[in-house]
Design an enzyme around this catalytic site. Sequence first.
Site, PDB file in Angstrom:
ATOM      1  N   ASP A 246      74.721  28.889  76.325  1.00 14.54           N
ATOM      2  CA  ASP A 246      74.155  27.586  76.145  1.00 14.54           C
ATOM      3  C   ASP A 246      74.085  27.552  74.295  1.00 14.54           C
ATOM      4  O   ASP A 246      73.886  28.675  73.824  1.00 14.54           O
ATOM      5  CB  ASP A 246      72.844  27.097  76.461  1.00 14.54           C
ATOM      6  CG  ASP A 246      71.800  28.185  76.143  1.00 14.54           C
ATOM      7  OD1 ASP A 246      71.480  29.206  76.811  1.00 14.54           O
ATOM      8  OD2 ASP A 246      71.193  28.194  75.090  1.00 14.54           O
TER       9      ASP A 246
ATOM     10  N   ASP B 172      64.832  26.112  81.805  1.00  8.96           N
ATOM     11  CA  ASP B 172      64.460  27.332  81.258  1.00  8.96           C
ATOM     12  C   ASP B 172      63.248  26.894  80.703  1.00  8.96           C
ATOM     13  O   ASP B 172      62.729  25.924  80.601  1.00  8.96           O
ATOM     14  CB  ASP B 172      65.666  28.114  80.646  1.00  8.96           C
ATOM     15  CG  ASP B 172      65.463  27.851  78.965  1.00  8.96           C
ATOM     16  OD1 ASP B 172      64.959  26.685  78.650  1.00  8.96           O
ATOM     17  OD2 ASP B 172      65.811  28.600  78.066  1.00  8.96           O
TER      18      ASP B 172
END
Length: 412
Positions: A252, A91
Amino acid sequence: MKFFYADSQDLVDPNFNFELESRDPSRIRQRDDRYAHELFTTPCYDGLLVSKGIVDGIGVGSRYTLAQRHRLYRLGVHEFFRARHLPVMGDCGAFTYVNEKTPPFSVDEVIRYYVDCDFDMAVSVDHVILAYQPEWDAGGIPEDVQYRQDITLELAAQFLDRHRTSKLRFEPVGVAQGWSPASYARAVEALQRMGYTYIAIGGMVPLKTTAIIACLAAINDVRKPGTRLHLLGVTRCEHINEFARYGVASFDSTSPLRQAFKDDKDNYYSPSNLNYTAIRIPQIEANARLMRSIRAGVVSQERARKLEKECLAAMRAYALRTCSLDGTLNVLLEYEQVYDGKKNHEAAYRATLADRPWEACECDVCRDLGYHVILFRGAERNRRRGFHNLWVFYRRVHEELAKELRLVGSAS
Ligand SMILES: [Zn+2]
């Protein structure tokens, strides 16, 4: 549900000598140091998340040296992290540029990062909204907030378009940003219309669990059956089954690692679901406050040195059961008065010492280190305690999920 660990080059030296506090002089960091997944014989997470913002060192200094960054781009994430068996998600690390007007990366730049590093899944470019204000839905959404949602959706559209035209290998993940349940739901609807089937929900880190659940419930009303969600940044796992019912397939977190040395009390997760405070025995030279007091003549360096040594000896003896709990505690508290007169960890230390949680843990770190894992002292111990927390957290998550499965199983 999969737990991804958001790494920021967290490694330990496997040959560190804890008794002498010394290293093998022939150590080469990149070759010899180990990631958490290399230290355990059983899993401590389901996958890794690697943020471009962390790799590039946007906002703060990078944890990566220039040479490491080049190696990562050259080898790809699986080789670099020696994690061929783990899925790795990429990301942008939007929190690293949260204060910028616009994201500092173009879609093409980010795609190049994902392709060069060979990610399995990759998140579109986003811009975090750091506000939870459902009342804005009635009117009065600040321009900057609306812009952040709009740009995130626009970049997601470009990202998916590039992904399709270039026939890229990774699975694309679109990001939804919002300030309320309704605004998150609108973003998810828009991403589904574009064609996303895996959607990351951003900006959740500072939210209370009730707010997260309210957003997930609203999203669930518009979520297509095939759409999976990823929660970007989660700190707890008590509501994991509720998250799962709302379509959360992954999340996460870095909290288990960070709490080991950032939290004032919850430093060591125990398999019995309790958290313990680690025993602080700071190294004199590494403790800025203590060094200031020594330089100002408030504390004698000799006395501090003597107490530091006595604390280490007392903990060693306590672990071997040759020193009493109160005897150990007295030395620890005497040293605490010297390095930080404002704190008193008496009750917390008493609980840690009485329960000896490091003896009950079956993880490789605790088996190897013994009582050293509970000492809040230096990166090698503190980071290993963080790795132990990851291992315990992974089990807590999967045990929670298994409970629900058993309930479903017994009901049908
Ligand atoms: Zn352990």
